[in-house]
Design a protein around this motif. Structure first.
Motif, PDB file in Angstrom:
ATOM      1  N   ASP A  20      80.237  96.549  86.231  1.00 25.21           N
ATOM      2  CA  ASP A  20      80.890  97.861  86.260  1.00 25.21           C
ATOM      3  C   ASP A  20      81.746  98.076  87.512  1.00 25.21           C
ATOM      4  N   LEU A  21      82.065  96.997  88.208  1.00 30.58           N
ATOM      5  CA  LEU A  21      82.875  97.097  89.422  1.00 30.58           C
ATOM      6  C   LEU A  21      84.365  97.001  89.101  1.00 30.58           C
ATOM      7  N   ALA A  22      85.176  97.555  89.986  1.00 33.34           N
ATOM      8  CA  ALA A  22      86.627  97.376  89.889  1.00 33.34           C
ATOM      9  C   ALA A  22      86.949  95.904  90.132  1.00 33.34           C
ATOM     10  N   ALA A  23      88.079  95.458  89.624  1.00 33.82           N
ATOM     11  CA  ALA A  23      88.460  94.043  89.743  1.00 33.82           C
ATOM     12  C   ALA A  23      88.468  93.583  91.203  1.00 33.82           C
ATOM     13  N   TRP A  24      89.039  94.392  92.103  1.00 35.61           N
ATOM     14  CA  TRP A  24      89.102  93.978  93.515  1.00 35.61           C
ATOM     15  C   TRP A  24      87.704  93.842  94.094  1.00 35.61           C
ATOM     16  N   GLN A  25      86.768  94.711  93.666  1.00 34.73           N
ATOM     17  CA  GLN A  25      85.400  94.624  94.165  1.00 34.73           C
ATOM     18  C   GLN A  25      84.714  93.354  93.657  1.00 34.73           C
ATOM     19  N   ARG A  26      84.923  93.026  92.394  1.00 31.20           N
ATOM     20  CA  ARG A  26      84.336  91.805  91.832  1.00 31.20           C
ATOM     21  C   ARG A  26      84.812  90.578  92.601  1.00 31.20           C
ATOM     22  N   LEU A  27      86.111  90.513  92.824  1.00 27.19           N
ATOM     23  CA  LEU A  27      86.665  89.360  93.543  1.00 27.19           C
ATOM     24  C   LEU A  27      86.135  89.291  94.967  1.00 27.19           C
ATOM     25  N   ASN A  28      86.042  90.430  95.613  1.00 29.74           N
ATOM     26  CA  ASN A  28      85.527  90.483  96.981  1.00 29.74           C
ATOM     27  C   ASN A  28      84.080  90.001  97.026  1.00 29.74           C
ATOM     28  N   VAL A  29      83.261  90.490  96.110  1.00 29.74           N
ATOM     29  CA  VAL A  29      81.849  90.093  96.069  1.00 29.74           C
ATOM     30  C   VAL A  29      81.723  88.592  95.801  1.00 29.74           C
ATOM     31  N   VAL A  30      82.467  88.079  94.842  1.00 33.50           N
ATOM     32  CA  VAL A  30      82.400  86.646  94.530  1.00 33.50           C
ATOM     33  C   VAL A  30      82.795  85.811  95.741  1.00 33.50           C
ATOM     34  N   ALA A  31      83.828  86.231  96.462  1.00 33.70           N
ATOM     35  CA  ALA A  31      84.243  85.482  97.652  1.00 33.70           C
ATOM     36  C   ALA A  31      83.137  85.453  98.699  1.00 33.70           C
ATOM     37  N   PHE A  32      82.525  86.598  98.954  1.00 31.93           N
ATOM     38  CA  PHE A  32      81.433  86.639  99.933  1.00 31.93           C
ATOM     39  C   PHE A  32      80.236  85.815  99.470  1.00 31.93           C
ATOM     40  N   LEU A  33      79.889  85.908  98.186  1.00 34.78           N
ATOM     41  CA  LEU A  33      78.749  85.143  97.678  1.00 34.78           C
ATOM     42  C   LEU A  33      78.996  83.638  97.787  1.00 34.78           C
ATOM     43  N   ALA A  34      80.223  83.200  97.542  1.00 34.32           N
ATOM     44  CA  ALA A  34      80.536  81.766  97.660  1.00 34.32           C
ATOM     45  C   ALA A  34      80.333  81.283  99.090  1.00 34.32           C
ATOM     46  N   THR A  35      80.655  82.135 100.062  1.00 36.04           N
ATOM     47  CA  THR A  35      80.407  81.731 101.449  1.00 36.04           C
ATOM     48  C   THR A  35      78.918  81.633 101.720  1.00 36.04           C
ATOM     49  N   GLY A  36      78.131  82.473 101.060  1.00 36.99           N
ATOM     50  CA  GLY A  36      76.683  82.399 101.212  1.00 36.99           C
ATOM     51  C   GLY A  36      76.119  81.094 100.692  1.00 36.99           C
ATOM     52  N   ILE A  37      76.655  80.627  99.573  1.00 35.01           N
ATOM     53  CA  ILE A  37      76.216  79.331  99.025  1.00 35.01           C
ATOM     54  C   ILE A  37      76.545  78.208 100.003  1.00 35.01           C
ATOM     55  N   THR A  38      77.781  78.178 100.501  1.00 35.93           N
ATOM     56  CA  THR A  38      78.170  77.071 101.388  1.00 35.93           C
ATOM     57  C   THR A  38      77.458  77.150 102.733  1.00 35.93           C
ATOM     58  N   ALA A  39      77.150  78.357 103.190  1.00 33.83           N
ATOM     59  CA  ALA A  39      76.394  78.478 104.444  1.00 33.83           C
ATOM     60  C   ALA A  39      74.954  77.996 104.260  1.00 33.83           C
ATOM     61  N   SER A  40      74.393  78.247 103.089  1.00 33.87           N
ATOM     62  CA  SER A  40      73.019  77.836 102.807  1.00 33.87           C
ATOM     63  C   SER A  40      72.911  76.344 102.501  1.00 33.87           C
ATOM     64  N   ALA A  41      74.009  75.763 102.050  1.00 28.88           N
ATOM     65  CA  ALA A  41      74.000  74.344 101.659  1.00 28.88           C
ATOM     66  C   ALA A  41      75.292  73.668 102.113  1.00 28.88           C
ATOM     67  N   PRO A  42      75.492  73.532 103.425  1.00 24.36           N
ATOM     68  CA  PRO A  42      76.755  72.967 103.912  1.00 24.36           C
ATOM     69  C   PRO A  42      77.019  71.546 103.412  1.00 24.36           C
ATOM     70  N   GLU A  43      75.985  70.882 102.940  1.00 22.86           N
ATOM     71  CA  GLU A  43      76.169  69.516 102.430  1.00 22.86           C
ATOM     72  C   GLU A  43      77.029  69.471 101.166  1.00 22.86           C
ATOM     73  N   ILE A  44      77.264  70.609 100.527  1.00 25.09           N
ATOM     74  CA  ILE A  44      78.101  70.578  99.328  1.00 25.09           C
ATOM     75  C   ILE A  44      79.594  70.526  99.663  1.00 25.09           C
ATOM     76  N   LEU A  45      79.941  70.738 100.929  1.00 23.17           N
ATOM     77  CA  LEU A  45      81.352  70.678 101.314  1.00 23.17           C
ATOM     78  C   LEU A  45      81.856  69.249 101.309  1.00 23.17           C
ATOM     79  N   GLY A  46      83.025  69.067 100.740  1.00 18.19           N
ATOM     80  CA  GLY A  46      83.668  67.763 100.740  1.00 18.19           C
ATOM     81  C   GLY A  46      84.426  67.546 102.035  1.00 18.19           C
ATOM     82  N   LEU A  47      85.242  66.538 102.027  1.00 17.35           N
ATOM     83  CA  LEU A  47      86.076  66.225 103.185  1.00 17.35           C
ATOM     84  C   LEU A  47      87.339  67.079 103.160  1.00 17.35           C
TER      85      LEU A  47
END
Length: 135
Positions: free
Chosen positions: A13-40
Motif C-alpha cells: 500500500d506504499l507509493a511507488a517512490w516509497q517502495r523503491l526507497n524501501v527496496v534500496a535500503f533493504l538491499a543494502t541490509g542484505i549486502t551488509a549482512s552477507a558481504p561475501e555475495i559481492l562480486g568483483l
C-alpha cells in the motif's frame, strides 16, 4: 544454483517512490549482512573501474502489513537474517534516528513497510510461501 536465498518484501500500500526507497535500503541490509555475495568491480573496455554488484539474485515480493508481520515472525522462528524497515523511518533523516524510532516500536507488532530475509533457500521459501512477486 545457490544454497542461500535473498528475499525483499515491501508493503503493497506504499507509493511507488516509497517502495523503491524501501527496496534500496533493504538491499543494502542484505549486502551488509552477507558481504561475501559481492562480486568483483566491473571494468569497462577502457579499463575504468566501477562498483561491485551482488552476485546473487534478490527477489522482491509484496505483502500487506499482516503478510509482512507473518514473514517476520516466521523468519525469527527460523533464525534467519532479517533486516526490517518500519513506517516511522520515513519521518527520520539519518541512521541514528532510524534506529531510535525502530527501538520505540512494539517489538511484537512492528509497523513494517519492508523486510529483507536471507538464509538457507528452503527456510526462506517457507517464510515467503504464499507471497506474490512484486509486479
Amino acid at each position: 544454483m545457490f544454497e542461500t536465498k535473498n528475499a525483499l518484501i515491501v508493503r503493497n500500500d506504499l507509493a511507488a517512490w516509497q517502495r523503491l526507497n524501501v527496496v534500496a535500503f533493504l538491499a543494502t541490509g542484505i549486502t551488509a549482512s552477507a558481504p561475501e555475495i559481492l562480486g568483483l568491480p566491473y571494468v569497462d573496455a577502457l579499463g575504468r573501474e566501477y562498483g561491485k554488484l551482488a552476485g546473487e539474485p534478490m527477489l522482491v515480493f509484496e505483502a500487506s502489513l499482516e503478510g509482512l508481520q507473518k514473514a517476520h515472525f516466521k523468519g525469527l522462528e527460523r533464525e534467519l537474517i532479517l533486516t526490517p524497515y518500519v513506517e516511522a523511518m520515513f519521518s527520520t533523516g539519518h541512521d541514528e534516528a532510524n534506529r531510535e524510532v525502530f527501538r520505540a516500536e512494539d517489538a511484537a507488532n512492528l509497523n513494517l513497510v519492508g523486510l529483507a530475509i536471507r538464509g538457507p533457500k528452503k527456510a526462506v521459501d517457507k517464510v515467503i510461501k504464499g507471497l506474490k512477486l512484486h509486479p
